[in-house]
Design an enzyme around this catalytic site. Structure first.
Site: not given
Lengths: 433, 433
Positions: B170, B105
């Site tokens: 994350e 991400d």
């Protein structure tokens, strides 16, 4: 107009008032925020045609109006920005022509959880109708239409030309009303039933909108001290604008009608947006400024003064000094307007006619007041030398939540409008030319 | 591992580095912001399968992890939040098992006009690759994969089990890494090549995200003095948070590793949104708070202290006193983590192995540092007693604009990772079980 005619017309409004209320609910159920007015406008167009008006439904072309006085800048196109005008041709032409104007656009409804019920599912309670736009100004728009219906029910029609206008863009630029002027619609007076408590609006301020865009230096939030937070950079600029507002309001009002108004010029920071991610120092922030000015005040000079205030505050910041805020105009650059300043004899005549109508309906003298907002009246008054009367029902919560309009007030205003039309336009027997 | 093997592995990385660079560009071209990671994850899954890994591609189920320590609250569902783990089974099991972790991400790219070129069309210039996510942390994720490719090119494979993880979330919660734990993936150590300048991260702060929602009393802008502007109501709250940050940073650090860090705990107001219309007093304003805490510091107590600061500032305001801000958690409630505090012998062994690998590749001693950000290392370290090494390439502009990763640094890190794997997992001849 005789007493019998007055009575018949007022009576006709009473008889249809339940239908008028249902009609208002139907119009209010269209969520006609900017860009989404089409279904409401097509509904109005169909209703006008059903009543025998010649209708004109058109898409505003920015190029047609961009060079005209009173134009406010817009971002993007006007695809689907539809205006509707219904024309009634008086057969005998035994009176003065009239524009009945109202706007169909409404401001956004805001967070739904702040409404007691859904804003586009209007509901009635204790003599009020609730819903976004019910007050501002669908009740007035519908009053215009049902005033004409009542004349017909009583066997009459206006003896002169009458233009029924349902316009867009009142809430952000006024370009809908301007487009009606550009298209050639003119009359001896205009009436706009904006919801100002059954009082005649004698003066309105001008409004400037501007958008301020700030940049920061974006970094990861782990190093915030090396970045410049664009959101927090906006704070001293907003504070400077509040000081400017204070100064403007503590000076002697630049227009006589505002001398007894406590705080005539209102600043509003109405919208803010900035940053993309909680853990990134925001690289940008954008906020909207709305500021009032007096009738007669030079709008370019006022805008320049606001700009200077922003730039001056920015120059106090070591980062913004070299990264000047960007100021964009896409909305109101609206001058103030005062009916009192209108020297044409029609201004006084129209005012007298409305005073008379109001007195007949309510038994009270028509009160007047200056307002700290704008309306489309300025276009007729300033750019077409047409006196524009703003007079409409009592409403609450406009631009807020649980907006509502008082139904008895709406009924009285409808009756006063009908009597005003009868007086101003003259009456003739209902029927085709 | 002999000198020849080291040499062969490093050489294999050099030979493939142009391919690795192309591969990184391809991964970076996927705009894998939160909710849009699927195409990147499916790409990673296909690449792992092509290389003979057993892959596990699954959608995270919040219910599976919501009760676990380290869980951060989320709004909405995790439909399409896909994790990928590729498993290599060591044939001889002559070494220690390892998790190679990286996140797919990326944070939002922000306004495009602040990028020199489009952020998802990565480009190379003067030895750097530019693009959103190139540094944070696709270069590291790809380094993990190409380190394994290099072993194979040199005729080897890890002699123990190795889990290649490409996780989501994350940047906002860490729930992707947590879901890997919940699914049962465990090993003797974990390596995460986050872009911290080829240094070993020895300590990381914890992070708290909270969202503060304020209400105002909305009215038309013509009566601003009777309304409460929710945007401006936020300003004293932000000021109070800045004072809290100052106090926290002026106290003695609550963790030894941060004693020489100048400003360990960073507050960021990363996002703001409020109001709907320039001419309506805004009824609402919402801003995002990100605040750091020390490793070992109680996160609930810290969050409570921040909340109290906000409520206390609100109580100074006559309107907010009775209309308390609403505080919502939907993001990091992340504890700090320090590798130094890890008492398991594997912590020291893993660290030595990485020091050795780094020295072999660069000729320099591995430096270490505490960071004022978080990484997924905390999950392995705190909740699975697995020492987690954070060590990755040099990058700039992460969470900002024109993000870039240094290619030579990426090459060195890939080599160090490969040598670390070889040492930690042991080597065996490449081939199926």
């Amino acid at each position: 107009m005789g007493k019998q005619a007055s009575h018949d017309i007022m009576d006709a409004i009473d008889r249809r008032f339940s239908e008028q209320t249902d009609f208002l609910a139907e119009v209010t159920s269209h969520a006609s925020t900017r860009g989404a007015e089409q279904s409401a406008q097509r509904f109005m167009d169909a209703q006008l045609r059903e009543r025998g008006f010649d209708t004109d439904l058109w898409e505003i072309d920015v190029d047609d109006i961009a060079g005209l006085p009173g134009f406010s800048p817009v971002l993007g196109s006007y695809d689907d920005a539809l205006n509707v005008v219904g024309t009634h041709h008086g057969r005998s032409q035994n009176g003065r022509s009239l524009i009945l104007n109202g706007h169909i656009d409404v401001v956004p409804e805001g967070p739904l959880d702040m409404w007691r019920r859904p804003p586009y599912e209007p509901w009635c309670e204790d003599g009020w109708m609730y819903g976004r736009g019910a007050g501002d100004m669908k009740a007035g728009l519908v009053a215009n239409l049902f005033a004409l219906d009542a004349l017909r029910d009583a066997g009459y029609q206006p003896a002169s030309d009458l233009f029924f206008q349902s316009v867009v863009e009142e809430e952000c630029t006024g370009n809908g009303a301007l487009a009606c002027l550009q298209r050639g619609y003119r009359a001896d007076a205009a009436l706009i039933p904006e919801p100002f408590d059954e009082k005649l609006v004698t003066s309105q301020v001008g409004i400037i909108w501007m958008q301020v865009y700030l940049r920061g230096t974006p970094v990861h939030a782990m190093q915030t001290s090396s970045g410049v937070n664009a959101i927090e950079a906006a704070i001293p600029l907003i504070a400077a604008l509040r000081r400017l507002e204070e100064n403007w309001n503590s000076d002697k009002p630049k227009h006589a009608r505002f001398e007894h108004v406590e705080h005539p010029l209102n600043l509003n920071i109405g919208r803010i947006q900035g940053g993309d991610w909680p853990s990134a120092v925001p690289a940008w922030c954008c906020f909207d400024v709305r500021m009032g000015i007096y009738p007669g005040q030079d709008i370019d000079a006022a805008a320049q003064e606001i700009e200077n205030c922003i730039y001056e505050a920015a120059s106090q910041d070591s980062y913004l000094r070299d990264n000047r805020p960007e100021i964009t105009y896409h909305g109101f650059l609206a001058e103030g307007y005062s009916l009192d300043d209108h020297e044409k004899p029609e201004a006084g005549l129209a005012r007298s006619a409305l005073e008379q109508a109001h007195q007949t309906v309510t038994g009270d003298r028509l009160q007047s007041m200056p307002i700290t907002a704008t309306t489309d009246a300025r276009f007729f008054g300033l750019y077409a030398d047409t006196p524009a009367l703003v007079y409409g029902p009592t409403a609450e919560g406009i631009h807020g939540f649980n907006e509502r309009v008082n139904l008895e007030s709406t009924r009285r205003v409808t009756q006063a409008i009908a009597l005003f039309i009868a007086d101003w336009c003259g009456l003739e027997e209902y029927g085709a030319n």
